[in-house]
Design a protein around this motif. Structure first.
Motif, PDB file in Angstrom:
ATOM      1  N   ARG A 139     -66.078-108.454 -67.905  1.00 15.08           N
ATOM      2  CA  ARG A 139     -65.239-107.270 -67.751  1.00 15.08           C
ATOM      3  C   ARG A 139     -66.001-106.227 -66.936  1.00 15.08           C
ATOM      4  NH1 ARG A 139     -63.025-102.997 -72.232  1.00 15.08           N
ATOM      5  NH2 ARG A 139     -64.837-101.804 -71.637  1.00 15.08           N
ATOM      6  N   THR A 140     -65.417-105.794 -65.842  1.00 16.17           N
ATOM      7  CA  THR A 140     -66.040-104.795 -64.980  1.00 16.17           C
ATOM      8  C   THR A 140     -66.072-103.435 -65.673  1.00 16.17           C
ATOM      9  OG1 THR A 140     -65.951-103.689 -62.841  1.00 16.17           O
ATOM     10  CG2 THR A 140     -63.848-104.256 -63.839  1.00 16.17           C
ATOM     11  N   PRO A 141     -67.110-102.629 -65.394  1.00 14.87           N
ATOM     12  CA  PRO A 141     -67.135-101.282 -65.959  1.00 14.87           C
ATOM     13  C   PRO A 141     -66.295-100.289 -65.161  1.00 14.87           C
ATOM     14  CG  PRO A 141     -69.125-101.676 -64.706  1.00 14.87           C
ATOM     15  CD  PRO A 141     -68.358-102.971 -64.718  1.00 14.87           C
ATOM     16  N   ALA A 142     -65.925-100.636 -63.927  1.00 16.47           N
ATOM     17  CA  ALA A 142     -65.244 -99.692 -63.042  1.00 16.47           C
ATOM     18  C   ALA A 142     -63.760 -99.575 -63.393  1.00 16.47           C
ATOM     19  CB  ALA A 142     -65.393-100.143 -61.597  1.00 16.47           C
ATOM     20  N   LEU A 149     -68.108 -99.072 -52.446  1.00 13.13           N
ATOM     21  CA  LEU A 149     -69.015-100.122 -51.984  1.00 13.13           C
ATOM     22  C   LEU A 149     -69.920-100.652 -53.094  1.00 13.13           C
ATOM     23  CD1 LEU A 149     -70.043 -98.709 -48.499  1.00 13.13           C
ATOM     24  CD2 LEU A 149     -68.507-100.613 -48.996  1.00 13.13           C
ATOM     25  N   ASP A 150     -70.273 -99.803 -54.052  1.00 13.32           N
ATOM     26  CA  ASP A 150     -71.187-100.267 -55.106  1.00 13.32           C
ATOM     27  C   ASP A 150     -70.468-100.680 -56.389  1.00 13.32           C
ATOM     28  OD1 ASP A 150     -70.379 -97.733 -55.887  1.00 13.32           O
ATOM     29  OD2 ASP A 150     -72.343 -97.171 -56.661  1.00 13.32           O
ATOM     30  N   GLN A 151     -69.141-100.766 -56.354  1.00 14.91           N
ATOM     31  CA  GLN A 151     -68.389-101.154 -57.545  1.00 14.91           C
ATOM     32  C   GLN A 151     -68.559-102.646 -57.814  1.00 14.91           C
ATOM     33  OE1 GLN A 151     -64.266-100.020 -57.740  1.00 14.91           O
ATOM     34  NE2 GLN A 151     -63.760-101.930 -58.743  1.00 14.91           N
ATOM     35  N   PRO A 152     -68.826-103.007 -59.055  1.00 13.10           N
ATOM     36  CA  PRO A 152     -68.876-104.435 -59.395  1.00 13.10           C
ATOM     37  C   PRO A 152     -67.504-105.083 -59.212  1.00 13.10           C
ATOM     38  CG  PRO A 152     -69.843-103.084 -61.115  1.00 13.10           C
ATOM     39  CD  PRO A 152     -69.173-102.157 -60.162  1.00 13.10           C
ATOM     40  N   THR A 153     -67.472-106.369 -59.285  1.00  7.46           N
ATOM     41  CA  THR A 153     -66.209-107.087 -59.109  1.00  7.46           C
ATOM     42  C   THR A 153     -65.246-106.741 -60.234  1.00  7.46           C
ATOM     43  OG1 THR A 153     -67.044-108.961 -60.355  1.00  7.46           O
ATOM     44  CG2 THR A 153     -67.334-109.020 -57.957  1.00  7.46           C
ATOM     45  N   PHE A 154     -64.002-107.075 -60.022  1.00  3.93           N
ATOM     46  CA  PHE A 154     -63.009-106.868 -61.056  1.00  3.93           C
ATOM     47  C   PHE A 154     -63.211-107.885 -62.174  1.00  3.93           C
ATOM     48  CE2 PHE A 154     -61.188-105.084 -57.201  1.00  3.93           C
ATOM     49  CZ  PHE A 154     -60.800-103.833 -57.663  1.00  3.93           C
TER      50      PHE A 154
END
Length: 172
Positions: A139-142, A149-154
């Motif tokens: 589970r992504t934190p975003a 650009l620095d967001q982890p994957t979904f």
């Protein structure tokens, strides 16, 4: 600096476990930054420096392996990150008149990963062959409303498989 505390054990000859806690780190990244105009504006390049602060959150991890039979092993792992602490990323910029600072609101939520798998090994027919199959959910934190650009994957689910063969001291 980051610290980690770990523990492991074997409460039964067929069960092993391990766990870690990693402390929060407030990272500070410093270095040069350049701004290059597009070709239709000119060839000017602005050079400056930047300092970015970014949080690496507390993390809790644990796992266990179970030898179901002498030839079948089941493993499981859980990881949890306290990303709710990561509210914003801040960058100070020096030497570029167009920009003095950048602030990106993150509003992250906690993140976790669950994984598990099976390993079949040391079969009498092929004693040097390992067969492996596993899966995970991450589970992504975003927040789903932001993309940077620095967001982890979904959020994602993965399926993994592998084959390993031992030949003397080598494993392929």
């Amino acid at each position: 600096p980051t610290w980690t505390i770990g523990a492991f054990g074997q409460p039964h000859p067929r069960v092993t476990w391990g766990a870690t806690i990693t402390g929060r780190t407030d990272a500070k990244l410093e270095g040069p930054v350049t701004v290059t105009y597009s070709e239709d504006v000119g060839t000017e390049v602005l050079i400056g420096s930047q300092t970015t602060t970014q949080l690496l959150p507390w993390a809790f991890m644990g796992g266990a392996n179970f030898d179901v039979t002498p030839n079948v092993e089941i493993g499981t792992e859980f990881r949890y990150w306290l990303y709710r602490q990561y509210e914003k990323q801040h960058t100070d910029i020096v030497g570029i008149f167009l920009v003095r600072e950048l602030e990106t609101i993150k509003n992250y939520r906690d993140s976790f990963q669950l994984s598990g798998g099976v390993r079949v090994h040391d079969l009498p027919q092929v004693p040097k062959l390992d067969l492996m199959l596993g899966t995970h959910f991450d589970r992504t934190p975003a927040p789903s409303t932001t993309v940077t650009l620095d967001q982890p994957t979904f959020n994602h689910i993965g399926l993994h498989s592998g084959v390993r063969y031992s030949a003397g001291r080598m494993r392929v």
